[in-house]
Design a protein around this motif. Structure first.
Motif, mmCIF file in Angstrom:
data_model
loop_
_atom_site.group_PDB
_atom_site.id
_atom_site.type_symbol
_atom_site.label_atom_id
_atom_site.label_comp_id
_atom_site.label_asym_id
_atom_site.label_seq_id
_atom_site.Cartn_x
_atom_site.Cartn_y
_atom_site.Cartn_z
ATOM 1 N N GLU A 191 0.818 -1.215 0.000
ATOM 2 C CA GLU A 191 0.000 0.000 0.000
ATOM 3 C C GLU A 191 0.856 1.271 0.000
ATOM 4 O O GLU A 191 0.409 2.309 -0.493
ATOM 5 C CB GLU A 191 -0.981 0.012 1.171
ATOM 6 C CG GLU A 191 -0.346 -0.093 2.555
ATOM 7 C CD GLU A 191 -0.377 -1.514 3.069
ATOM 8 O OE1 GLU A 191 -0.282 -2.442 2.229
ATOM 9 O OE2 GLU A 191 -0.500 -1.689 4.288
ATOM 10 N N TRP A 201 -3.448 -2.317 -9.677
ATOM 11 C CA TRP A 201 -2.038 -2.085 -9.993
ATOM 12 C C TRP A 201 -1.935 -0.857 -10.854
ATOM 13 O O TRP A 201 -2.746 -0.647 -11.723
ATOM 14 C CB TRP A 201 -1.467 -3.291 -10.729
ATOM 15 C CG TRP A 201 -1.309 -4.466 -9.816
ATOM 16 C CD1 TRP A 201 -2.257 -5.317 -9.395
ATOM 17 C CD2 TRP A 201 -0.093 -4.897 -9.197
ATOM 18 N NE1 TRP A 201 -1.730 -6.251 -8.557
ATOM 19 C CE2 TRP A 201 -0.412 -6.027 -8.421
ATOM 20 C CE3 TRP A 201 1.215 -4.424 -9.256
ATOM 21 C CZ2 TRP A 201 0.547 -6.704 -7.689
ATOM 22 C CZ3 TRP A 201 2.166 -5.103 -8.528
ATOM 23 C CH2 TRP A 201 1.831 -6.223 -7.747
ATOM 24 N N TYR A 260 -5.909 1.385 -0.712
ATOM 25 C CA TYR A 260 -4.477 1.405 -0.432
ATOM 26 C C TYR A 260 -4.108 1.656 1.028
ATOM 27 O O TYR A 260 -2.933 1.814 1.342
ATOM 28 C CB TYR A 260 -3.806 2.479 -1.294
ATOM 29 C CG TYR A 260 -4.049 2.310 -2.772
ATOM 30 C CD1 TYR A 260 -3.807 1.101 -3.412
ATOM 31 C CD2 TYR A 260 -4.519 3.372 -3.540
ATOM 32 C CE1 TYR A 260 -4.025 0.948 -4.763
ATOM 33 C CE2 TYR A 260 -4.739 3.234 -4.896
ATOM 34 C CZ TYR A 260 -4.483 2.015 -5.502
ATOM 35 O OH TYR A 260 -4.704 1.873 -6.844
ATOM 36 N N TYR A 265 2.311 5.846 -6.143
ATOM 37 C CA TYR A 265 2.010 5.832 -7.577
ATOM 38 C C TYR A 265 0.670 6.510 -7.856
ATOM 39 O O TYR A 265 0.524 7.249 -8.840
ATOM 40 C CB TYR A 265 1.959 4.394 -8.103
ATOM 41 C CG TYR A 265 3.252 3.635 -7.969
ATOM 42 C CD1 TYR A 265 3.258 2.272 -7.686
ATOM 43 C CD2 TYR A 265 4.485 4.261 -8.122
ATOM 44 C CE1 TYR A 265 4.440 1.549 -7.564
ATOM 45 C CE2 TYR A 265 5.685 3.568 -7.992
ATOM 46 C CZ TYR A 265 5.649 2.218 -7.713
ATOM 47 O OH TYR A 265 6.826 1.528 -7.592
ATOM 48 N N ASN A 266 -0.303 6.257 -6.987
ATOM 49 C CA ASN A 266 -1.616 6.872 -7.170
ATOM 50 C C ASN A 266 -1.555 8.381 -6.977
ATOM 51 O O ASN A 266 -2.228 9.133 -7.685
ATOM 52 C CB ASN A 266 -2.621 6.266 -6.199
ATOM 53 C CG ASN A 266 -4.010 6.823 -6.391
ATOM 54 O OD1 ASN A 266 -4.686 6.526 -7.375
ATOM 55 N ND2 ASN A 266 -4.448 7.643 -5.454
ATOM 56 N N HIS A 318 0.826 3.846 -14.421
ATOM 57 C CA HIS A 318 -0.254 4.450 -13.641
ATOM 58 C C HIS A 318 -0.746 5.738 -14.301
ATOM 59 O O HIS A 318 -1.950 6.002 -14.339
ATOM 60 C CB HIS A 318 0.219 4.739 -12.218
ATOM 61 C CG HIS A 318 0.059 3.580 -11.279
ATOM 62 N ND1 HIS A 318 0.875 2.471 -11.315
ATOM 63 C CD2 HIS A 318 -0.844 3.338 -10.306
ATOM 64 C CE1 HIS A 318 0.503 1.614 -10.377
ATOM 65 N NE2 HIS A 318 -0.545 2.116 -9.753
ATOM 66 N N TYR A 321 1.676 1.714 -3.713
ATOM 67 C CA TYR A 321 0.475 2.073 -4.466
ATOM 68 C C TYR A 321 0.018 3.492 -4.139
ATOM 69 O O TYR A 321 -0.445 4.223 -5.024
ATOM 70 C CB TYR A 321 -0.652 1.095 -4.156
ATOM 71 C CG TYR A 321 -0.420 -0.310 -4.658
ATOM 72 C CD1 TYR A 321 -1.129 -1.383 -4.126
ATOM 73 C CD2 TYR A 321 0.513 -0.566 -5.659
ATOM 74 C CE1 TYR A 321 -0.921 -2.676 -4.587
ATOM 75 C CE2 TYR A 321 0.736 -1.852 -6.114
ATOM 76 C CZ TYR A 321 0.018 -2.906 -5.576
ATOM 77 O OH TYR A 321 0.236 -4.163 -6.041
ATOM 78 N N ARG A 355 -5.990 -3.638 -2.277
ATOM 79 C CA ARG A 355 -4.648 -4.086 -2.697
ATOM 80 C C ARG A 355 -4.655 -4.887 -3.998
ATOM 81 O O ARG A 355 -3.731 -5.634 -4.264
ATOM 82 C CB ARG A 355 -3.984 -4.925 -1.612
ATOM 83 C CG ARG A 355 -3.736 -4.178 -0.314
ATOM 84 C CD ARG A 355 -2.953 -5.030 0.652
ATOM 85 N NE ARG A 355 -2.789 -4.378 1.942
ATOM 86 C CZ ARG A 355 -2.157 -4.903 2.976
ATOM 87 N NH1 ARG A 355 -1.598 -6.096 2.876
ATOM 88 N NH2 ARG A 355 -2.052 -4.249 4.109
#
Length: 246
Positions: free
Chosen positions: A25, A246, A202, A31-32, A82, A28, A243
């Motif tokens: 998480e 991707w 996440y 990246y998010n 992403h 992620y 989770r």
């Protein structure tokens, strides 16, 4: 070389060392944040030197410099994908990725790679922020969008936005609806729910913690608005997507 035998030996050694990798998480969330244009989150992450923190970092090479270079390439690749998923034009994303990987060749220290990483992450984030606002016409509405984005965890009113833009509440409401095709209150709720979706996917925050963080009046109100916009309750959404994105 017997790769299978070597793998089992390495697996045994690593299990005895008990050095876990970073939680998924954490990656992620970063990246998010980049792909959604969350400049504040990315700046804070960079200021903490999270990328070069050896705790939880996988060993891809016994040479520390080569190891961090490999991690840089992986990070750029993940950010690129992403951002493409979030709307960045494919060729632009790949050109940006190629540019920073080529810059990596000239780096001769971990400090230089860390600086390059921060520049790369902020560059992608800035471009995604511009992309997010590309359909916004006037400066006043741009300011409103940025204010909402930066204060998403607070209770935001039309009067707050009117004061920030030096416009009357009634005029701002009409202008906002004209340019974005949605009322200010609905837009704020929409952005809060988008943030809630990311937190459900996440993070390990409970529903009440998410409701409180996003300044909903109650957990039941949060659940009601979430289901209305997403079509699922927050619990069902987390059960389905936690989770797994991707």
């Amino acid at each position: 070389m017997d790769l299978r035998k070597e793998w089992y030996q390495q697996e045994l050694k690593k299990s005895e060392e008990a050095q876990a990798h970073r939680p998924l998480e954490d990656e992620y969330s970063f990246y998010n944040a980049v792909s959604s244009g969350d400049m504040n989150f990315v700046r804070e992450n960079c200021s903490q030197n999270a990328f070069t923190n050896p705790e939880g970092m996988g060993i891809l090479s016994t040479n520390p410099l080569t190891n961090i270079k490999y991690h840089f390439v992986i990070t750029v690749a993940m950010i690129t994908r992403h951002c493409v998923d979030a709307g960045m034009e494919l060729e632009q994303a790949y050109r940006l990725s190629d540019f920073y990987i080529l810059q990596l060749d000239s780096c001769t220290s971990i400090q230089a790679i860390s600086k390059l990483h921060d520049n790369m992450a902020l560059d992608f984030t800035g471009k995604m922020l511009v992309l997010k606002n590309r359909n916004i016409i006037s400066k006043s509405i741009t300011l409103c969008s940025e204010f909402i984005y930066n204060h998403i965890n607070e209770r935001i009113t039309i009067d707050d936005l009117a004061g920030y833009t030096n416009l009357s509440p009634s005029y701002l409401s009409r202008l906002f609806k004209k340019e974005l095709g949605i009322s200010i209150s609905d837009y704020i709720r929409q952005k809060k729910i988008e943030k809630a979706q990311n937190l459900l996917k996440y993070s390990d925050f409970t529903l009440i913690e998410i409701a409180n963080y996003l300044a909903f009046s109650s957990q039941s109100h949060f659940i009601q608005i979430f289901k209305k916009i997403v079509g699922l309750t927050p619990k069902k959404y987390r059960d389905r997507y936690y989770r797994t994105s991707w």
